[in-house]
Design a protein around this motif. Structure first.
Motif, PDB file in Angstrom:
ATOM      1  N   ARG A 149      39.146  36.756  36.350  1.00  0.00           N
ATOM      2  CA  ARG A 149      38.726  37.695  35.318  1.00  0.00           C
ATOM      3  C   ARG A 149      39.732  38.838  35.406  1.00  0.00           C
ATOM      4  O   ARG A 149      40.561  38.871  36.294  1.00  0.00           O
ATOM      5  CB  ARG A 149      37.310  38.238  35.576  1.00  0.00           C
ATOM      6  N   SER A 150      39.621  39.802  34.538  1.00  0.00           N
ATOM      7  CA  SER A 150      40.591  40.900  34.568  1.00  0.00           C
ATOM      8  C   SER A 150      40.482  41.724  35.848  1.00  0.00           C
ATOM      9  O   SER A 150      41.457  42.311  36.291  1.00  0.00           O
ATOM     10  CB  SER A 150      40.415  41.801  33.350  1.00  0.00           C
ATOM     11  N   ASP A 151      39.300  41.718  36.473  1.00  0.00           N
ATOM     12  CA  ASP A 151      39.093  42.557  37.654  1.00  0.00           C
ATOM     13  C   ASP A 151      38.953  41.799  38.969  1.00  0.00           C
ATOM     14  O   ASP A 151      38.900  42.407  40.031  1.00  0.00           O
ATOM     15  CB  ASP A 151      37.863  43.434  37.459  1.00  0.00           C
ATOM     16  N   LYS A 152      38.885  40.448  38.927  1.00  0.00           N
ATOM     17  CA  LYS A 152      38.670  39.700  40.163  1.00  0.00           C
ATOM     18  C   LYS A 152      39.202  38.278  40.086  1.00  0.00           C
ATOM     19  O   LYS A 152      39.450  37.747  39.003  1.00  0.00           O
ATOM     20  CB  LYS A 152      37.196  39.683  40.546  1.00  0.00           C
ATOM     21  N   ILE A 153      39.324  37.690  41.262  1.00  0.00           N
ATOM     22  CA  ILE A 153      39.744  36.299  41.423  1.00  0.00           C
ATOM     23  C   ILE A 153      38.624  35.568  42.152  1.00  0.00           C
ATOM     24  O   ILE A 153      38.068  36.085  43.126  1.00  0.00           O
ATOM     25  CB  ILE A 153      41.034  36.197  42.279  1.00  0.00           C
ATOM     26  N   PHE A 154      38.283  34.372  41.680  1.00  0.00           N
ATOM     27  CA  PHE A 154      37.355  33.493  42.391  1.00  0.00           C
ATOM     28  C   PHE A 154      38.207  32.460  43.110  1.00  0.00           C
ATOM     29  O   PHE A 154      38.944  31.706  42.468  1.00  0.00           O
ATOM     30  CB  PHE A 154      36.407  32.786  41.419  1.00  0.00           C
ATOM     31  N   ARG A 204      28.913  23.442  51.809  1.00  0.00           N
ATOM     32  CA  ARG A 204      29.873  22.611  51.076  1.00  0.00           C
ATOM     33  C   ARG A 204      31.225  23.274  50.847  1.00  0.00           C
ATOM     34  O   ARG A 204      32.244  22.612  50.749  1.00  0.00           O
ATOM     35  CB  ARG A 204      29.300  22.199  49.726  1.00  0.00           C
ATOM     36  N   ASN A 205      31.215  24.616  50.684  1.00  0.00           N
ATOM     37  CA  ASN A 205      32.473  25.306  50.430  1.00  0.00           C
ATOM     38  C   ASN A 205      32.388  26.778  50.811  1.00  0.00           C
ATOM     39  O   ASN A 205      31.322  27.283  51.130  1.00  0.00           O
ATOM     40  CB  ASN A 205      32.891  25.150  48.956  1.00  0.00           C
ATOM     41  N   ILE A 206      33.528  27.441  50.752  1.00  0.00           N
ATOM     42  CA  ILE A 206      33.626  28.873  51.018  1.00  0.00           C
ATOM     43  C   ILE A 206      34.121  29.521  49.729  1.00  0.00           C
ATOM     44  O   ILE A 206      35.152  29.119  49.184  1.00  0.00           O
ATOM     45  CB  ILE A 206      34.604  29.159  52.184  1.00  0.00           C
ATOM     46  N   VAL A 207      33.362  30.480  49.215  1.00  0.00           N
ATOM     47  CA  VAL A 207      33.730  31.142  47.963  1.00  0.00           C
ATOM     48  C   VAL A 207      34.099  32.591  48.263  1.00  0.00           C
ATOM     49  O   VAL A 207      33.305  33.335  48.844  1.00  0.00           O
ATOM     50  CB  VAL A 207      32.575  31.099  46.935  1.00  0.00           C
ATOM     51  N   TYR A 208      35.304  32.960  47.865  1.00  0.00           N
ATOM     52  CA  TYR A 208      35.785  34.323  48.032  1.00  0.00           C
ATOM     53  C   TYR A 208      35.911  34.951  46.654  1.00  0.00           C
ATOM     54  O   TYR A 208      36.573  34.396  45.774  1.00  0.00           O
ATOM     55  CB  TYR A 208      37.158  34.324  48.704  1.00  0.00           C
ATOM     56  N   VAL A 209      35.247  36.070  46.432  1.00  0.00           N
ATOM     57  CA  VAL A 209      35.413  36.840  45.205  1.00  0.00           C
ATOM     58  C   VAL A 209      36.317  38.011  45.580  1.00  0.00           C
ATOM     59  O   VAL A 209      35.913  38.919  46.292  1.00  0.00           O
ATOM     60  CB  VAL A 209      34.062  37.337  44.640  1.00  0.00           C
ATOM     61  N   LYS A 211      38.538  41.155  44.740  1.00  0.00           N
ATOM     62  CA  LYS A 211      38.668  42.254  43.782  1.00  0.00           C
ATOM     63  C   LYS A 211      40.147  42.617  43.637  1.00  0.00           C
ATOM     64  O   LYS A 211      40.838  42.853  44.624  1.00  0.00           O
ATOM     65  CB  LYS A 211      37.861  43.460  44.282  1.00  0.00           C
ATOM     66  N   LYS A 212      40.635  42.631  42.415  1.00  0.00           N
ATOM     67  CA  LYS A 212      42.023  43.012  42.158  1.00  0.00           C
ATOM     68  C   LYS A 212      42.182  44.524  42.329  1.00  0.00           C
ATOM     69  O   LYS A 212      41.267  45.291  42.014  1.00  0.00           O
ATOM     70  CB  LYS A 212      42.439  42.622  40.746  1.00  0.00           C
ATOM     71  N   ALA A 213      43.345  44.956  42.796  1.00  0.00           N
ATOM     72  CA  ALA A 213      43.613  46.388  42.935  1.00  0.00           C
ATOM     73  C   ALA A 213      43.701  47.048  41.566  1.00  0.00           C
ATOM     74  O   ALA A 213      43.222  48.160  41.372  1.00  0.00           O
ATOM     75  CB  ALA A 213      44.896  46.610  43.729  1.00  0.00           C
ATOM     76  N   ASP A 214      44.303  46.332  40.612  1.00  0.00           N
ATOM     77  CA  ASP A 214      44.422  46.831  39.242  1.00  0.00           C
ATOM     78  C   ASP A 214      43.719  45.859  38.302  1.00  0.00           C
ATOM     79  O   ASP A 214      43.858  44.644  38.442  1.00  0.00           O
ATOM     80  CB  ASP A 214      45.896  46.941  38.837  1.00  0.00           C
ATOM     81  N   THR A 215      42.999  46.411  37.339  1.00  0.00           N
ATOM     82  CA  THR A 215      42.305  45.562  36.374  1.00  0.00           C
ATOM     83  C   THR A 215      43.303  45.078  35.334  1.00  0.00           C
ATOM     84  O   THR A 215      43.640  45.804  34.390  1.00  0.00           O
ATOM     85  CB  THR A 215      41.153  46.338  35.704  1.00  0.00           C
ATOM     86  N   LYS A 216      43.789  43.867  35.553  1.00  0.00           N
ATOM     87  CA  LYS A 216      44.715  43.239  34.613  1.00  0.00           C
ATOM     88  C   LYS A 216      44.753  41.744  34.896  1.00  0.00           C
ATOM     89  O   LYS A 216      44.419  41.287  35.987  1.00  0.00           O
ATOM     90  CB  LYS A 216      46.122  43.832  34.720  1.00  0.00           C
ATOM     91  N   TRP A 217      45.145  40.973  33.881  1.00  0.00           N
ATOM     92  CA  TRP A 217      45.232  39.525  34.034  1.00  0.00           C
ATOM     93  C   TRP A 217      46.532  39.159  34.729  1.00  0.00           C
ATOM     94  O   TRP A 217      47.585  39.697  34.424  1.00  0.00           O
ATOM     95  CB  TRP A 217      45.151  38.857  32.666  1.00  0.00           C
TER      96      TRP A 217
END
Length: 170
Positions: free
Chosen positions: A12-17, A71-76, A78-84
């Motif tokens: 997303r613009s603010d995070k990575i899954f 089953r898995n490890i999920v890391y959310v 957070k991006k330092a800057d809100t951008k794609w």
């Protein structure tokens, strides 16, 4: 020699899954650095698995969260800057074979802009008709008077049946 688990990612613009697909992982170690370095190690059936990648841009380690499941490890992340980001990894070229797109969580930049207009957290659902039966305030509540109404309906049906049988006989 260690292996690489499958990594799935979406943004997303603010995070990575970032999802590490490694069922029944033991001795899970995760490290996330502000410059964007992601380090993972674990074992499964006594086989070591490792990942060490440089993410495209800087991240906010304090606001990033991890969930270690069976089953898995999920890391959310957070991006330092809100951008794609144009890609997940800093290095250009073809991504490694263990890195896949997480189509279940994937959003395009345009999709996020459309979704931002529909924030269900701010909606008031109290005025929506949720398919419940409308009720009349004059009708008895619960089972009050239900037996009397049923008896009246049975009498009416009997009267109609008797009238029909008289017509048939004549």
């Amino acid at each position: 020699m260690s292996r690489h688990p499958t990594l799935r990612w979406a943004q997303r613009s603010d995070k990575i899954f970032l999802t590490v697909d490694l069922p029944d992982a033991k001795d899970v170690k995760l490290k996330l650095e502000p410059e964007g370095r992601f380090i993972f190690s674990a074992t499964k059936d006594s086989v070591p698995y490792e990942v060490d990648i440089e993410l495209f841009d800087k991240i906010n380690v304090e606001e990033s969260k991890v969930s270690i499941g069976v089953r898995n490890i999920v890391y959310v992340i957070k991006k330092a800057d809100t951008k794609w980001w144009s890609r997940l990894l800093k290095q250009e070229g073809k991504p490694p074979v263990f890195l896949k797109v997480d189509w279940d969580r994937w959003f395009d930049e345009e999709d996020e802009a459309e979704k931002s207009g529909m924030d269900f957290n701010d909606m008031d659902f109290s005025n929506l008709d949720m398919g419940e039966d409308d009720f009349d305030m004059d009708e008895p509540k619960d089972d009050e008077g239900v037996e009397e109404k049923e008896e009246e309906e049975i009498k009416k049906e009997d009267e109609h049946a008797a009238a029909d049988s008289e017509e048939v006989q004549t």
